[in-house]
Write a protein that holds these residues in place. Structure first.
Motif, PDB file in Angstrom:
ATOM      1  N   ASN A 438       0.460  -0.815   0.331  1.00  0.00           N
ATOM      2  CA  ASN A 438       0.339   0.233  -0.315  1.00  0.00           C
ATOM      3  C   ASN A 438       1.257   1.669  -0.017  1.00  0.00           C
ATOM      4  OD1 ASN A 438       1.137   0.154   2.737  1.00  0.00           O
ATOM      5  ND2 ASN A 438      -0.453  -1.050   3.676  1.00  0.00           N
ATOM      6  N   LYS A 439       0.353   2.123   0.381  1.00  0.00           N
ATOM      7  CA  LYS A 439       0.829   3.753  -0.234  1.00  0.00           C
ATOM      8  C   LYS A 439       2.115   3.841   1.197  1.00  0.00           C
ATOM      9  CE  LYS A 439      -2.361   6.468  -1.609  1.00  0.00           C
ATOM     10  NZ  LYS A 439      -3.410   7.625  -1.157  1.00  0.00           N
ATOM     11  N   PHE A 440       2.570   2.715   2.222  1.00  0.00           N
ATOM     12  CA  PHE A 440       2.834   3.088   3.398  1.00  0.00           C
ATOM     13  C   PHE A 440       4.054   1.976   4.010  1.00  0.00           C
ATOM     14  CE2 PHE A 440      -1.170   4.798   4.939  1.00  0.00           C
ATOM     15  CZ  PHE A 440      -0.295   6.530   4.717  1.00  0.00           C
ATOM     16  N   VAL A 441       3.462   0.574   3.686  1.00  0.00           N
ATOM     17  CA  VAL A 441       4.222  -0.405   3.840  1.00  0.00           C
ATOM     18  C   VAL A 441       3.326  -1.580   3.062  1.00  0.00           C
ATOM     19  CG1 VAL A 441       4.292  -0.094   6.913  1.00  0.00           C
ATOM     20  CG2 VAL A 441       2.595  -1.798   5.393  1.00  0.00           C
ATOM     21  N   SER A 442       4.935  -3.246   2.850  1.00  0.00           N
ATOM     22  CA  SER A 442       4.755  -3.654   2.464  1.00  0.00           C
ATOM     23  C   SER A 442       4.411  -5.208   3.116  1.00  0.00           C
ATOM     24  CB  SER A 442       6.312  -4.487   2.109  1.00  0.00           C
ATOM     25  OG  SER A 442       5.533  -5.599   1.320  1.00  0.00           O
ATOM     26  N   GLU A 443       3.034  -5.691   2.989  1.00  0.00           N
ATOM     27  CA  GLU A 443       2.677  -6.775   4.326  1.00  0.00           C
ATOM     28  C   GLU A 443       2.323  -7.975   3.431  1.00  0.00           C
ATOM     29  OE1 GLU A 443      -1.296  -5.899   4.491  1.00  0.00           O
ATOM     30  OE2 GLU A 443      -0.860  -3.608   5.616  1.00  0.00           O
ATOM     31  N   ARG A 444       2.406  -8.850   4.544  1.00  0.00           N
ATOM     32  CA  ARG A 444       2.591 -10.778   4.258  1.00  0.00           C
ATOM     33  C   ARG A 444       1.786 -11.140   4.468  1.00  0.00           C
ATOM     34  NH1 ARG A 444       5.466 -14.916   6.433  1.00  0.00           N
ATOM     35  NH2 ARG A 444       5.843 -13.678   8.246  1.00  0.00           N
ATOM     36  N   ASN A 445       0.915 -11.884   3.986  1.00  0.00           N
ATOM     37  CA  ASN A 445      -0.423 -13.202   4.217  1.00  0.00           C
ATOM     38  C   ASN A 445       0.692 -14.353   4.508  1.00  0.00           C
ATOM     39  OD1 ASN A 445      -2.522 -14.113   5.105  1.00  0.00           O
ATOM     40  ND2 ASN A 445      -3.698 -12.960   3.083  1.00  0.00           N
ATOM     41  N   PRO A 446       0.388 -14.777   6.289  1.00  0.00           N
ATOM     42  CA  PRO A 446       1.390 -15.774   6.724  1.00  0.00           C
ATOM     43  C   PRO A 446       0.239 -16.991   6.071  1.00  0.00           C
ATOM     44  CG  PRO A 446       0.387 -14.206   8.295  1.00  0.00           C
ATOM     45  CD  PRO A 446       0.015 -13.927   7.274  1.00  0.00           C
ATOM     46  N   THR A 447      -0.799 -17.156   5.606  1.00  0.00           N
ATOM     47  CA  THR A 447      -1.870 -18.145   5.451  1.00  0.00           C
ATOM     48  C   THR A 447      -1.610 -19.027   5.212  1.00  0.00           C
ATOM     49  OG1 THR A 447      -3.494 -16.197   4.980  1.00  0.00           O
ATOM     50  CG2 THR A 447      -3.831 -18.711   4.527  1.00  0.00           C
ATOM     51  N   ILE A 448      -1.319 -20.558   5.318  1.00  0.00           N
ATOM     52  CA  ILE A 448      -0.827 -21.917   4.981  1.00  0.00           C
ATOM     53  C   ILE A 448      -2.175 -22.814   4.075  1.00  0.00           C
ATOM     54  CG2 ILE A 448      -0.608 -24.019   5.894  1.00  0.00           C
ATOM     55  CD1 ILE A 448       1.710 -22.095   6.215  1.00  0.00           C
ATOM     56  N   VAL A 449      -1.455 -22.889   3.013  1.00  0.00           N
ATOM     57  CA  VAL A 449      -2.707 -23.207   1.894  1.00  0.00           C
ATOM     58  C   VAL A 449      -2.542 -24.916   1.691  1.00  0.00           C
ATOM     59  CG1 VAL A 449      -3.164 -23.769  -0.607  1.00  0.00           C
ATOM     60  CG2 VAL A 449      -2.121 -21.797   0.508  1.00  0.00           C
ATOM     61  N   THR A 450      -3.186 -25.221   2.037  1.00  0.00           N
ATOM     62  CA  THR A 450      -3.200 -27.245   2.372  1.00  0.00           C
ATOM     63  C   THR A 450      -3.186 -27.649   1.319  1.00  0.00           C
ATOM     64  OG1 THR A 450      -5.444 -26.953   3.369  1.00  0.00           O
ATOM     65  CG2 THR A 450      -3.383 -26.748   4.555  1.00  0.00           C
ATOM     66  N   PHE A 451      -2.683 -29.006   0.537  1.00  0.00           N
ATOM     67  CA  PHE A 451      -2.794 -29.310  -0.350  1.00  0.00           C
ATOM     68  C   PHE A 451      -2.338 -31.488  -0.554  1.00  0.00           C
ATOM     69  CE2 PHE A 451       1.524 -27.719  -0.069  1.00  0.00           C
ATOM     70  CZ  PHE A 451       1.761 -27.779  -0.759  1.00  0.00           C
ATOM     71  N   SER A 452      -3.160 -31.869  -1.177  1.00  0.00           N
ATOM     72  CA  SER A 452      -1.794 -32.986  -1.641  1.00  0.00           C
ATOM     73  C   SER A 452      -1.684 -33.510  -2.948  1.00  0.00           C
ATOM     74  CB  SER A 452      -3.391 -33.904  -1.217  1.00  0.00           C
ATOM     75  OG  SER A 452      -2.846 -35.568  -1.640  1.00  0.00           O
ATOM     76  N   THR A 453       0.085 -34.322  -2.473  1.00  0.00           N
ATOM     77  CA  THR A 453       1.432 -34.272  -3.895  1.00  0.00           C
ATOM     78  C   THR A 453       0.783 -35.054  -5.496  1.00  0.00           C
ATOM     79  OG1 THR A 453       2.123 -36.046  -2.119  1.00  0.00           O
ATOM     80  CG2 THR A 453       2.758 -33.936  -1.623  1.00  0.00           C
ATOM     81  N   ARG A 454      -0.914 -35.763  -4.663  1.00  0.00           N
ATOM     82  CA  ARG A 454      -1.346 -36.773  -5.434  1.00  0.00           C
ATOM     83  C   ARG A 454      -2.844 -35.715  -5.837  1.00  0.00           C
ATOM     84  NH1 ARG A 454       2.918 -39.436  -8.555  1.00  0.00           N
ATOM     85  NH2 ARG A 454       1.146 -41.149  -8.418  1.00  0.00           N
ATOM     86  N   SER A 455      -2.561 -36.410  -7.407  1.00  0.00           N
ATOM     87  CA  SER A 455      -3.886 -36.437  -7.413  1.00  0.00           C
ATOM     88  C   SER A 455      -5.073 -35.188  -7.579  1.00  0.00           C
ATOM     89  CB  SER A 455      -4.853 -37.505  -7.186  1.00  0.00           C
ATOM     90  OG  SER A 455      -4.397 -38.506  -7.161  1.00  0.00           O
TER      91      SER A 455
END
Length: 553
Positions: A438-455
């Motif tokens: 934004n105009k002031f700072v850079s933000e980071r979203n720490p949300t974890i994305v869950t997934f399976s490595t197959r299929s």
């Protein structure tokens, strides 16, 4: 009027011997030449004095010029150094074909760095000293390699272009088979049969230090802040058709960017390496120059920004078109089509939902993509009542719903819907957008994305097309590589007292073992497939599962 008879016969004046050469002729000889000329033509003292004086002056002038030329040649010979007249041997002396080969030190040889002369910094006609590992330009009597051989006593050198080995100062080429391993390290090339077996055979190798390593799963040197680059290159190195193309194709007529990337890929999968890691210095220097120092080894950059730049420039370097799709190997691997529906948002009182599409005024367009961006939901400001959701989590299928063609999104003053079109590309690149400014700072979203490595089933996000794909049949994708982000707190002298440092890693799948490895610069460790999602995924590479009856390419 009768001619006056000559005082002497012509045969008695002019001898049978040839005249002396001009170089050995002196001023006295020039005077004798004038007298003889007068006698031959019957002119004595009563001859025309003016013509005689002019002829004599011309003779003197000619001889003085010859003497000056001779003096200048003698002076040049005196000032010429001894090494300019050195004779080079065409072959080693009989019985000494292996002379100096025992001085080669393979442990100090490192051909990963940019091929620049250590003295002149030139990249033309570069030779590497096989005793100390330094680079020098040329091998002639006036070259830096020649002086290095005389000064230090290092005599064996290899040409970095032709891979020929020479002995200096003698100058002959070495034909010994014992140097084939050194030539292989300069430009490692595997046969087609070896390349096709890389993903099928569990092959291990050992370096010169006796350390065991797995070809393709080796660390990359972090020179200063190029871990973002290392993670992207490791992910691309495990995309099978892309890797095979750069390992087997002849790219000698391509640009420096293509050639240096090809060499780096072949060194990552080298089965006979001298060391169990590689350095990306040569490719990084080329990228730094070509990107006007936008991406270099001194400053950390965003991996997705670098990947976008790299794919576009590699596509053009391989002869791809800017307008026509599918004109390079990169587009045939990653490029797909996307349908976009957009509509203007109007301030109507009866419109209860700003994101509700109306029947009229819907604009449709089809665009090509190389990478799909996935948006994370906003992280909650507070913890829940049970203090369980300290770090929020979201399934990968939830953020993929952006491309189902139903869920609208608001962008500026427009609402949009996205839908993938058949056929899907062999490999999908997912960019999970975590950083926002934004105009002031850079933000980071720490949300974890869950997934399976197959299929991973991509059929819900693709518009049905019975001509290309049966209705209701799944489209399976398997994870190949996953670039993750980690924020580490570091002390700082700023007002806040602490700052975050970004660390980039790459998780890659070993097809032969069906195992996972996590690579962070020089560190290669095993990883469990069940725990890959616990890291902050940032860039994902998914491979389309081949249909039954089709063999792997």
């Amino acid at each position: 009027m009768a001619k006056r008879a000559a005082e002497e016969a012509l045969e008695s004046v002019v001898g049978a011997d040839s005249p002396a050469s001009k170089k050995t002729r002196t001023n006295g000889q020039a005077i004798q030449r004038v007298d003889a000329h007068r006698k031959i033509n019957g002119h004595a003292e009563e001859a025309d004095e003016r013509n005689g004086k002019n002829f004599l002056a011309a003779a003197y002038h000619e001889e003085e010029g010859l003497e000056e030329t001779k003096a200048s040649e003698e002076e040049d010979d005196a000032n010429e150094s001894a090494y300019t007249s050195t004779t080079r041997q065409q072959a080693p002396t009989e019985g000494y074909s292996d002379l100096y080969l025992d001085t080669i030190d393979r442990t100090v040889l490192d051909f990963d760095f940019e091929k620049l002369c250590s003295i002149s910094l030139s990249n033309i006609n570069v030779y590497a000293c096989l005793v100390c590992g330094k680079y020098f330009q040329g091998r002639g009597p006036k070259s830096h390699a020649y002086f290095h051989a005389l000064d230090v006593g290092h005599h064996v050198y290899v040409n970095m272009s032709s891979k020929k080995v020479y002995v200096l100062p003698e100058g002959y080429e070495v034909q010994s088979k014992s140097l084939d391993d050194v030539k292989f390290q300069v430009d490692p090339r595997l046969a087609k049969q070896e390349v096709t077996q890389l993903d099928r055979e569990i092959k291990t190798a050992w370096d010169l230090a006796g350390k065991q390593y797995r070809p393709g799963f080796v660390g990359m040197n972090n020179i200063k802040a190029n871990d973002y680059f290392n993670a992207v290159i490791q992910a691309l190195a495990h995309i099978t058709p892309l890797r095979n193309y750069f390992m087997l194709e002849d790219l000698s007529n391509r640009s420096a960017l293509v050639q240096r990337y090809s060499v780096l890929i072949r060194k990552i999968w080298n089965t006979r390496a001298f060391k169990s890691h590689v350095s990306p210095h040569e490719l990084l220097q080329q990228i730094s120059r070509q990107s006007d120092k936008r991406f270099d080894l001194l400053h950390q950059s965003d991996p997705v920004d670098f990947l976008s730049w790299f794919l576009n420039n590699m596509h053009l370097a391989l002869g791809g078109s800017k307008t026509k799709p599918g004109t390079s190997i990169l587009q045939r691997i990653f490029q797909g089509k996307l349908k976009v529906e957009s509509q203007q948002i109007t301030p109507r009182a009866d419109a209860g939902d700003r994101l509700r599409f109306e029947d009229a005024d819907i604009n449709q367009s089809v665009i090509h993509y190389m990478m799909l961006t996935l948006d994370l939901p906003a992280a909650p400001l507070f913890q829940d009542e049970l203090d369980k959701n300290i770090i929020p989590q979201v399934p990968l299928t939830n953020i993929l719903s952006k491309y189902d063609g139903i869920k609208p999104q608001e962008q500026m003053n427009q609402r949009k819907r996205y839908r993938l079109l058949h056929p899907l590309p062999p490999y999908l690149l997912f960019h999970i957008k975590r950083f926002s400014k934004n105009k002031f700072v850079s933000e980071r979203n720490p949300t974890i994305v869950t997934f399976s490595t197959r299929s991973l089933d991509m059929s819900p996000y693709v518009e049905p097309n019975l001509k290309l794909h049966p209705l209701g049949e799944p489209i399976w994708y398997d994870l190949v590589a996953n670039v993750t982000h980690e924020a580490v707190r570091t002390r700082d002298d700023s007002v806040e007292g602490e700052a975050e440092r970004n660390i980039w890693k790459c998780q890659v799948r070993d097809r032969a073992k069906e195992e996972w490895s996590e690579i962070q610069d020089l560190f290669v460790e095993k990883a469990a497939a069940e725990t890959l999602f616990t890291k902050e995924s940032y860039l994902m590479v998914w491979e389309k599962r081949r249909e039954k009856g089709k063999t792997k390419s």
